[in-house]
Design a protein around this motif. Structure first.
Motif, PDB file in Angstrom:
ATOM      1  N   VAL A 292      41.373  34.049  36.404  1.00  0.00           N
ATOM      2  CA  VAL A 292      42.005  34.321  35.123  1.00  0.00           C
ATOM      3  C   VAL A 292      42.724  33.062  34.648  1.00  0.00           C
ATOM      4  CG1 VAL A 292      43.735  35.724  33.942  1.00  0.00           C
ATOM      5  CG2 VAL A 292      42.277  36.757  35.697  1.00  0.00           C
TER       6      VAL A 292
ATOM      7  N   ASP B 119      30.786  33.700  32.308  1.00  0.00           N
ATOM      8  CA  ASP B 119      31.685  34.691  31.725  1.00  0.00           C
ATOM      9  C   ASP B 119      31.471  36.096  32.291  1.00  0.00           C
ATOM     10  OD1 ASP B 119      29.222  35.156  30.625  1.00  0.00           O
ATOM     11  OD2 ASP B 119      29.917  35.268  28.553  1.00  0.00           O
TER      12      ASP B 119
ATOM     13  N   THR C  38      43.475  41.870  31.647  1.00  0.00           N
ATOM     14  CA  THR C  38      44.348  40.737  31.347  1.00  0.00           C
ATOM     15  C   THR C  38      44.210  40.372  29.879  1.00  0.00           C
ATOM     16  OG1 THR C  38      44.859  38.449  31.889  1.00  0.00           O
ATOM     17  CG2 THR C  38      42.557  39.091  32.046  1.00  0.00           C
TER      18      THR C  38
ATOM     19  N   PRO D   9      36.536  36.352  40.198  1.00  0.00           N
ATOM     20  CA  PRO D   9      37.150  36.115  38.900  1.00  0.00           C
ATOM     21  C   PRO D   9      38.357  35.176  38.993  1.00  0.00           C
ATOM     22  CG  PRO D   9      37.907  38.199  39.776  1.00  0.00           C
ATOM     23  CD  PRO D   9      36.916  37.651  40.776  1.00  0.00           C
TER      24      PRO D   9
ATOM     25  N   VAL E 265      38.824  43.285  35.302  1.00  0.00           N
ATOM     26  CA  VAL E 265      40.013  42.444  35.343  1.00  0.00           C
ATOM     27  C   VAL E 265      40.752  42.696  34.031  1.00  0.00           C
ATOM     28  CG1 VAL E 265      40.913  40.103  35.521  1.00  0.00           C
ATOM     29  CG2 VAL E 265      38.811  40.732  36.741  1.00  0.00           C
TER      30      VAL E 265
ATOM     31  N   HIS F 113      41.537  34.846  29.430  1.00  0.00           N
ATOM     32  CA  HIS F 113      40.097  34.728  29.657  1.00  0.00           C
ATOM     33  C   HIS F 113      39.805  34.844  31.160  1.00  0.00           C
ATOM     34  CE1 HIS F 113      36.053  33.522  28.588  1.00  0.00           C
ATOM     35  NE2 HIS F 113      36.056  32.725  29.641  1.00  0.00           N
ATOM     36  N   VAL F 114      38.641  35.394  31.503  1.00  0.00           N
ATOM     37  CA  VAL F 114      38.220  35.474  32.899  1.00  0.00           C
ATOM     38  C   VAL F 114      36.999  34.590  33.096  1.00  0.00           C
ATOM     39  CG1 VAL F 114      37.439  36.977  34.768  1.00  0.00           C
ATOM     40  CG2 VAL F 114      39.084  37.839  33.090  1.00  0.00           C
ATOM     41  N   HIS F 115      37.117  33.646  34.019  1.00  0.00           N
ATOM     42  CA  HIS F 115      36.010  32.775  34.415  1.00  0.00           C
ATOM     43  C   HIS F 115      35.477  33.341  35.733  1.00  0.00           C
ATOM     44  CE1 HIS F 115      37.606  29.659  31.656  1.00  0.00           C
ATOM     45  NE2 HIS F 115      38.789  30.063  32.103  1.00  0.00           N
ATOM     46  N   TRP F 116      34.188  33.595  35.812  1.00  0.00           N
ATOM     47  CA  TRP F 116      33.586  34.074  37.053  1.00  0.00           C
ATOM     48  C   TRP F 116      32.951  32.895  37.774  1.00  0.00           C
ATOM     49  CZ3 TRP F 116      34.061  38.822  39.191  1.00  0.00           C
ATOM     50  CH2 TRP F 116      34.622  39.816  38.393  1.00  0.00           C
TER      51      TRP F 116
END
Length: 129
Positions: free
Chosen positions: A79, A63, A20, A77, A18, A23-26
């Motif tokens: 974002v 994360d 970007t 994911p 991803v 932040h990416v939260h899974w």
């Protein structure tokens, strides 16, 4: 990052990278308690359950994608800001699951549901033992 669980119409895997500045939260849902429903619903059933579980708050946020480490689960994911509220993360994940459901229904993408469901398959016993 490993290859993703979704595939394009031509069968090529969609990367989980991803790109970007955010932040990416899974968001991960465990499907072990839904084996009977999943066996009949396939990829579409998995995405319906994913959306339902996210909307009801029964999902894990981390994360990284957990589905490569733990069988019978799927991670999506989300974002957003690092301090994004849990409820907002889960609602966004449910919307992403709905989007994937529509992509699967229209034939735009596929889910490697066999990989997700591999550990849910019954154990085959030799000689009826």
């Amino acid at each position: 990052m490993p290859e993703g669980m979704f595939l394009r119409r031509d069968g090529t895997r969609i990367s989980e990278d991803v790109v970007t500045g955010s932040h990416v939260h899974w968001v991960t849902v465990d499907f072990r308690y839904f084996s009977a429903r999943i066996r009949h619903g396939g990829a579409k059933g998995l995405m319906r359950i994913m959306a339902e579980q996210c909307r009801s708050g029964v999902a894990t946020i981390s994360d990284r994608p957990i589905h490569h480490e733990i069988p019978s689960c799927l991670s999506l994911p989300v974002v957003g800001e690092k301090k994004l509220d849990r409820v907002e993360i889960l609602l966004r994940a449910a919307e992403i699951a709905d989007w994937h459901y529509n992509e699967i229904v229209t034939g735009q993408e596929m889910l490697d549901d066999e990989a997700v469901m591999a550990s849910l398959q019954p154990v085959r016993r030799l000689n009826g033992a």
